[in-house]
Design an enzyme around this catalytic site. Structure first.
Site, short mmCIF file in Angstrom:
data_model
loop_
_atom_site.label_atom_id
_atom_site.label_comp_id
_atom_site.label_asym_id
_atom_site.label_seq_id
_atom_site.Cartn_x
_atom_site.Cartn_y
_atom_site.Cartn_z
N ASP A 487 0.87 -1.18 0.00
CA ASP A 487 0.00 0.00 0.00
C ASP A 487 0.91 1.24 0.00
OD1 ASP A 487 -2.35 1.59 0.34
OD2 ASP A 487 -1.85 1.75 2.46
N ASP A 685 -1.51 -1.19 6.03
CA ASP A 685 -1.76 -0.75 7.40
C ASP A 685 -3.19 -0.32 7.65
OD1 ASP A 685 -1.75 1.64 5.96
OD2 ASP A 685 -1.07 2.77 7.71
N ASP A 689 -6.98 -2.37 3.57
CA ASP A 689 -6.00 -3.37 3.13
C ASP A 689 -6.34 -4.77 3.65
OD1 ASP A 689 -4.33 -1.46 1.85
OD2 ASP A 689 -3.48 -0.90 3.80
#
Length: 804
Positions: A487, A685, A689
């Site tokens: 990410d 995080d 996700d």
């Protein structure tokens, strides 16, 4: 007090007298508590508390009736300075114990595993001192040294004539034989009693293991020698060499002594595998300063701290539990959680984590999480659980082990028959020695220890560097990963927007209009507005006289006679403000670099442009380079706009970029890569996700992120540093290499040792392997496997200082 009327505190399990005790009514039942803290904890989550209590009670009841809970029941015991079961003394008698090699084996109280015979270990991690203080280790050590003291004169009696000591001139062979019996008996049935009990139990449940072979070998040597001593006429001539009696008391006794030595060395080495957990647990202080309503302080043990207690932390002291600051301010070193060396400012309302270090000022805090619920305790339990988990490669070892001991017994019988039929005189004596040597040398302990020891040390090593591995499978799979999906926000970047560019439009000094912009944004909760405030405010800002926010477009404020607007150019134009061409050009330049650009207008004139970005973490570039260096493909998936994602991706050299994707699309992209044959690790995080983390072969959560992301991942990076991904990859490779080295050594050891013990070298060199030498080799094989696993403790995972 009427004990029959006592109740059990459902929180801590203590016995409570209901008269005058705090209580809570829940679904028609009154529950009583030892203290107000337990009552409050119950009130906050009654169903969860009752569920956990039921699970503990069920585990305890089941364990008491389990086959492995019987200990040495039904067998006579010859005690030597302690309990017959080493380590049974000391500790909590109600603690749940578990086998390090077979985690499915649990029982209440100390014992040994009914499958492999190994000593059980506490399931709940406890603070432990040096291994020398372990009663289990001390018991085995005591047995070993008594065995040594008795074995030395026994060896002199039996082997003395071979080295020129005239034993036969001092005592007759028969008297000497009885002296050997007198020395060997307490060694075999006293010092070696736990080993024999485990061997007998292995045949009862037909879970054959190393103790099966030890029991058969030593009891055969001892029983044969006793019969030869009592009734020598029953011994065939094929066992005799000249006129001497065929006695093997020294072999039985020395085998037991050497196996005990191996157990002592193994216990000491295994104790070192827990160093990482002990170091984590020692981060918390032993006591806390608890304050009453009048502000008076009382020092109490950490176990007495309850949720809601007010605690005082002085400068230089460690935070005892998780909590929240209610008074004072100070800088706190949170490097053990975040990995960042710079202390963090803490003041009223800020959270504190148990185990972190208070530095400059005094703080008063309210305890929010205590005992097993603190962040540090959860980390410790996660590490302990991962250390006990099995890697998929262990299933192969378990399958081989099922057939290993029967194959060894069959090999011993074959060696006996072959020597009896083909060997030199005395044929039965040679056959007996060969069979016992095969039984003793082919101990499967090294094979069983090969995988779990490496996993225990590897997981502990990762924990010390902030790489928390939830189960051993993640270690094995991580080695095969070829694609790392990351990410952007909070993983590659800091996750908090910051002002990176300030440019004036015209002649006005940026300090003037930037401060006015910060005053306007001081009443805004938008992340971009907070970034402007952090950048411009060296001192408290005044509150604007008027404030209005237009969602998604900008803010308007009035201060000191000025009208201040901060926002998008179209919104300024809609408010009748002309946007100069050089302002538009500057905004385009900033946006092409991945920044978010906003304009600042003072009194209907544009005065400047502010560029705001989510900065790339300083360690990210090095982490990406390290992953590329190990042959990994790095893919970015983010919900951000493509222009911003492209700017970050190009700056870091990301191999593939997917921007503007939803959580479901992230999940689907991971599945697509897997269908293409890639083994995927996903690092993220955020809540968005979580689906992708769960879908990936290995999910890696940033410890600074959302709880649901951490729950969905198999690896957690405590400090939220992407270098931890590279560290996890390196740890995986080294741990799996260590496991293969251990398995290779264990298999080769047995492949070579069994034929040699069976007499393979006799035709070439004219000598046979003594059962005593076989016992020494067996013991050192297990210790060598553990010693090799312990090398992982020295693995360097600080990637900025070198990989290995």
């Amino acid at each position: 007090m009427n004990r029959t009327a006592d109740a059990i505190d459902p929180v801590c399990g203590m016995t409570v007298d209901p008269d005058g005790a705090p209580h809570r009514h829940h679904q028609g039942t009154d529950y009583y508590f030892c203290c107000p803290g337990c009552a409050e904890k119950f009130a906050s989550d009654p169903e969860g508390t009752l569920r956990r209590r039921r699970e503990k009670d069920a585990a305890k009841a089941q364990s008491h009736g389990a086959c492995c809970g019987g200990g040495n029941a039904g067998l006579p015991v010859l005690q030597i300075g302690g309990d017959s079961n080493p380590g049974v003394s000391g500790g909590d008698p109600d603690a749940v114990y578990i086998c390090p090699m077979h985690p499915e084996i649990e029982q209440v109280g100390f014992g040994d595993c009914p499958i492999c015979g190994m000593d059980l270990e506490p399931k709940q991690v406890q603070v432990a001192g040096d291994v020398a203080d372990d009663p289990q280790y001390q018991n085995m050590r005591r047995r070993f040294w008594i065995g040594v003291a008795l074995s030395i004169p026994l060896l002199i009696l039996s082997m003395g004539p071979m080295i020129g000591i005239p034993i036969t001139q001092w005592v007759s062979p028969r008297v000497g034989g009885w002296m050997q019996w007198a020395l060997a008996t307490p060694i075999v049935f006293g010092c070696g009693w736990p080993l024999l009990v485990r061997g007998v139990k292995s045949f009862q449940g037909w879970n054959l293991n190393m103790f099966s072979l030890i029991a058969v070998g030593t009891l055969a040597a001892y029983a044969f020698s006793t019969v030869a001593l009592i009734a020598p006429a029953l011994i065939p001539d094929a066992f005799r060499s000249g006129d001497g009696l065929p006695l093997y008391f020294e072999s039985a006794a020395v085998i037991i002594t050497l196996v005990l030595m191996g157990q002592v060395l193994e216990l000491r080495a295994r104790g070192r595998t827990g160093d990482a957990i002990r170091q984590l647990m020692e981060l918390t202080p032993d006591t806390a300063h608890r304050m009453d309503d009048g502000g008076n302080e009382t020092d109490v043990s950490l176990a007495e701290v309850r949720q809601g207690d007010r605690l005082r932390i002085r400068p230089g002291e460690k935070i005892p539990v998780d909590g929240e600051v209610v008074d004072g301010q100070s800088h706190v070193d949170e490097s053990m959680i975040s990995g960042e060396p710079i202390p963090v400012m803490k003041q009223t309302g800020d959270s504190l984590t148990g185990g972190t270090l208070n530095q400059s000022g005094a703080l008063t805090m309210t305890a929010t999480n205590v005992g097993d619920e603190t962040v540090l305790s959860q980390i410790v339990q996660m590490v302990a659980q991962a250390q006990r988990s099995q890697a998929p490669i262990q299933r192969l070892v378990d399958k081989v082990s099922q057939y290993f001991v029967p194959a060894v017994i069959a090999s011993a019988l074959i060696a006996f028959v072959a020597w009896w039929a083909l060997g030199p005189e005395p044929t039965l004596a040679h056959a007996f020695v060969a069979a016992v040597a095969v039984l003793i040398i082919a101990c499967p302990c090294a094979l069983g220890l090969a995988t779990p020891m490496s996993v225990m040390v590897g997981v502990g090593r990762g924990a010390k560097e902030g790489v928390l591995i939830k189960d051993a499978e993640a270690i094995e799979v991580m080695e095969k990963v070829d694609t790392i999906v990351v990410d952007k926000t909070g993983t590659l970047t800091v996750g908090r927007p910051e002002v990176t560019t300030v440019r004036s439009i015209g002649d006005d000094a940026s300090e003037t209009w930037m401060r006015l912009a910060a005053i306007a944004e001081s009443s805004s909760e938008h992340p971009l507005g907070r970034a402007i405030v952090r950048h411009a405010a060296d001192e408290p800002l005044p509150t604007p006289e008027a404030f209005e926010s237009t969602t998604g477009r900008g803010v308007t404020a009035q201060h000191d006679g000025h009208v201040i607007r901060v926002g998008q150019p179209n919104w300024l134009s809609d408010n009748g403000i002309d946007v100069p061409e050089n302002a538009t050009t500057t905004m385009t330049e900033l946006q092409s670099d991945g920044a978010t650009a906003v304009l600042v207008a003072i009194d209907d004139a544009v005065r400047g442009v502010i560029g705001i970005t989510d900065p790339i973490k300083p360690s990210t570039e090095h982490a990406i380079a390290t992953l590329h260096g190990s042959g990994k493909r790095v893919v970015m998936m983010t919900g951000d706009a493509r222009r911003t994602a492209q700017a970050v991706g190009q700056a870091l050299g990301i191999d593939q970029i997917h921007a503007g994707v939803t959580p479901q699309q992230k999940h689907d992209l991971v599945r697509d890569m897997q269908r293409e044959g890639h083994v995927v690790a996903m690092a993220g995080d955020g809540i968005n996700d979580a689906p992708a983390l769960a879908a990936a072969d290995v999910g890696i959560a940033m410890g600074t992120g959302a709880g649901v992301a951490i729950d969905s991942a198999k690896i957690t990076l405590v400090g939220g540093d992407l270098r931890g991904v590279a560290a996890a990859e390196l740890l995986s490779r080294k741990t799996m290499a260590n496991i293969r080295q251990n398995l290779f050594f264990a298999f080769v050891y047995n492949a070579v040792g069994v034929p040699i013990a069976g007499g393979l070298l006799y035709p070439l060199l004219g000598w046979m392997l003594s059962p005593m030498i076989a016992a020494a080799a067996m013991s050192f094989s297990s210790v060598s496997v553990i010693a090799n696993a312990l090398r992982l403790r020295n693995l360097r995972l600080q990637l900025d200082r070198g990989n290995e």
